[in-house]
Design a protein around this motif. Structure first.
Motif, PDB file in Angstrom:
ATOM      1  N   GLN A  59      -0.179 -45.826  11.347  1.00  0.00           N
ATOM      2  CA  GLN A  59       0.192 -47.235  11.467  1.00  0.00           C
ATOM      3  C   GLN A  59      -0.981 -48.211  11.390  1.00  0.00           C
ATOM      4  O   GLN A  59      -0.781 -49.384  11.083  1.00  0.00           O
ATOM      5  CB  GLN A  59       0.914 -47.456  12.814  1.00  0.00           C
ATOM      6  CG  GLN A  59       2.177 -46.650  12.994  1.00  0.00           C
ATOM      7  CD  GLN A  59       3.256 -47.014  12.007  1.00  0.00           C
ATOM      8  OE1 GLN A  59       3.421 -48.187  11.652  1.00  0.00           O
ATOM      9  NE2 GLN A  59       4.013 -46.010  11.546  1.00  0.00           N
ATOM     10  N   SER A 104      -4.239 -44.684  14.778  1.00  0.00           N
ATOM     11  CA  SER A 104      -3.228 -44.015  13.947  1.00  0.00           C
ATOM     12  C   SER A 104      -3.567 -44.213  12.473  1.00  0.00           C
ATOM     13  O   SER A 104      -3.565 -45.342  11.963  1.00  0.00           O
ATOM     14  CB  SER A 104      -1.844 -44.596  14.260  1.00  0.00           C
ATOM     15  OG  SER A 104      -0.855 -44.032  13.425  1.00  0.00           O
ATOM     16  N   GLU A 163      -3.071 -43.278   8.360  1.00  0.00           N
ATOM     17  CA  GLU A 163      -2.210 -42.758   7.292  1.00  0.00           C
ATOM     18  C   GLU A 163      -3.100 -42.278   6.143  1.00  0.00           C
ATOM     19  O   GLU A 163      -3.930 -43.046   5.638  1.00  0.00           O
ATOM     20  CB  GLU A 163      -1.242 -43.833   6.795  1.00  0.00           C
ATOM     21  CG  GLU A 163      -0.274 -43.336   5.713  1.00  0.00           C
ATOM     22  CD  GLU A 163       1.078 -44.004   5.808  1.00  0.00           C
ATOM     23  OE1 GLU A 163       1.760 -43.769   6.824  1.00  0.00           O
ATOM     24  OE2 GLU A 163       1.437 -44.752   4.883  1.00  0.00           O
ATOM     25  N   LYS A 215       1.902 -51.896   5.278  1.00  0.00           N
ATOM     26  CA  LYS A 215       2.290 -51.465   6.618  1.00  0.00           C
ATOM     27  C   LYS A 215       1.109 -51.475   7.585  1.00  0.00           C
ATOM     28  O   LYS A 215       1.229 -51.943   8.720  1.00  0.00           O
ATOM     29  CB  LYS A 215       2.892 -50.060   6.547  1.00  0.00           C
ATOM     30  CG  LYS A 215       3.270 -49.469   7.904  1.00  0.00           C
ATOM     31  CD  LYS A 215       3.890 -48.087   7.782  1.00  0.00           C
ATOM     32  CE  LYS A 215       2.892 -47.052   7.344  1.00  0.00           C
ATOM     33  NZ  LYS A 215       3.438 -45.667   7.397  1.00  0.00           N
ATOM     34  N   THR A 216      -0.034 -50.947   7.149  1.00  0.00           N
ATOM     35  CA  THR A 216      -1.169 -50.785   8.070  1.00  0.00           C
ATOM     36  C   THR A 216      -2.124 -51.976   8.064  1.00  0.00           C
ATOM     37  O   THR A 216      -2.863 -52.179   9.032  1.00  0.00           O
ATOM     38  CB  THR A 216      -1.987 -49.532   7.703  1.00  0.00           C
ATOM     39  OG1 THR A 216      -2.610 -49.729   6.421  1.00  0.00           O
ATOM     40  CG2 THR A 216      -1.096 -48.290   7.651  1.00  0.00           C
TER      41      THR A 216
END
Length: 337
Positions: free
Chosen positions: A216, A243, A245, A266-267
């Motif tokens: 994330q 977190s 990815e 998203k991140t």
């Protein structure tokens, strides 16, 4: 698509199994190159093929790279589907005219009259003190040339599926396997590359990246041997509450832009990790693509971690300093959050 029995293969075994399965069902598939026959390839990618298919289909060539790559161009134009191994990517310089002026361009220049279903496979990467002429990656060099597809697997499962796709493709494919992922007994290999491989044939579409680990906070985009290193950094940073990815591109050409952009949206942070040289390569292309299409989503400047613009050193200490490591990847991610 999955086998009922779990069986882990090394990447070298997965590649040779893919080639053997395609040779069994398609008599047009031949293999040639230096030491690919009796020896089974110096990196094991053609092990067992000579014993199974004989010298008429698995051919040891002289040390004349321009000649045997040129032969693949002619053979493919006549309907064969050659798989050609040149030991090291560093050696492609002696055959570049055959590759970027003929193999890559003939289909276009003939108005579609000629096709060249050729797989050129070669070993890339450092990490074992083989110095400047045997340790480069250079896939960005070939991704720059229109007409060539560029494949860089990170594990045995992908290696088999991508090889089968490459052999069946009607366009020339450059297939790069990293020496540090092959599972060779005489060379250090990352055990994350040795994974379950179904026995039956299967393909993996080109241009379809794999989210190797969801997260994330930061997106790490990478390929080849940098995938397991990035996954190890991800595991380490999870303990720090970060977190990550990790996106394994699998192929540079075609490039899966959608998966990368969706992850960055998203991140909101991006790190590109590459074992190729930093300037004018993959890391710059990914950074430019995200800047063009997802700039407003970024909460921090894009970071790139790649080999600096120096020859790969022979010295183990210096080589470890220039090739991105788990520690360096972890540190770069921390600076982004």
């Amino acid at each position: 698509m999955s086998s009922t029995t779990m069986r882990k293969l090394t990447m070298a075994r997965a590649i040779s199994e893919a080639i053997a399965q395609e040779m069994e069902q398609d008599p047009r598939v031949l293999v040639w190159g230096e030491d690919v026959g009796i020896y089974g390839g110096i990196f094991g990618a053609t092990q067992g093929l000579y014993q199974k298919f004989g010298e008429s289909r698995v051919i040891d060539t002289p040390i004349s790279e321009s000649a045997f790559i040129g032969a693949a161009i002619g053979a493919s134009a006549e309907g064969l589907r050659p798989i050609v191994e040149l030991m090291f990517v560093d050696f492609f310089g002696v055959a570049m005219d055959q590759i970027y002026n003929h193999l890559a361009k003939n289909h276009y220049m003939s108005g579609g009259s000629f096709r060249h279903p050729v797989v050129l496979m070669t070993a890339i990467g450092g990490g074992y003190s083989d110095a400047a002429q045997h340790s480069q990656s250079l896939y960005g060099l070939f991704a720059h040339v229109p007409g060539l597809k560029v494949v860089v697997p990170s594990n045995a499962y992908d290696a088999k599926g991508l090889m089968l796709t490459a052999i069946r493709d009607d366009d020339p494919v450059m297939y790069f396997f990293h020496k540090g992922l092959l599972g060779l007994g005489w060379m250090p290999s990352d055990d994350l590359a040795e994974v379950h491989v179904p026995e039956e044939p299967y393909t993996i579409p080109f241009g379809q990246a794999h989210i190797a680990g969801e997260g994330q906070d930061v997106t790490v985009v990478t390929i080849g041997a940098m995938v397991p290193k990035s996954l190890r950094a991800r595991d380490r940073l999870r303990q720090e509450g970060i977190s990550v990815e990790v996106i394994d591109l699998r192929t540079l050409v075609p490039l899966d832009q959608e998966t990368v952009l969706n992850s960055v949206k998203k991140t909101h942070r991006l790190l590109v990790v590459d074992e190729d040289y930093r300037s004018f390569g993959m890391s710059g292309e990914i950074a430019a693509m995200v800047a063009e299409h997802a700039l407003d989503y970024l909460d921090a400047p894009i970071r790139r971690l790649a080999v600096p613009d120096v020859p790969i050193p022979y010295s183990r200490v210096l080589e470890q300093a220039v090739i991105p490591s788990v520690d360096a990847i972890s540190a770069a991610i921390r600076e982004l959050v």
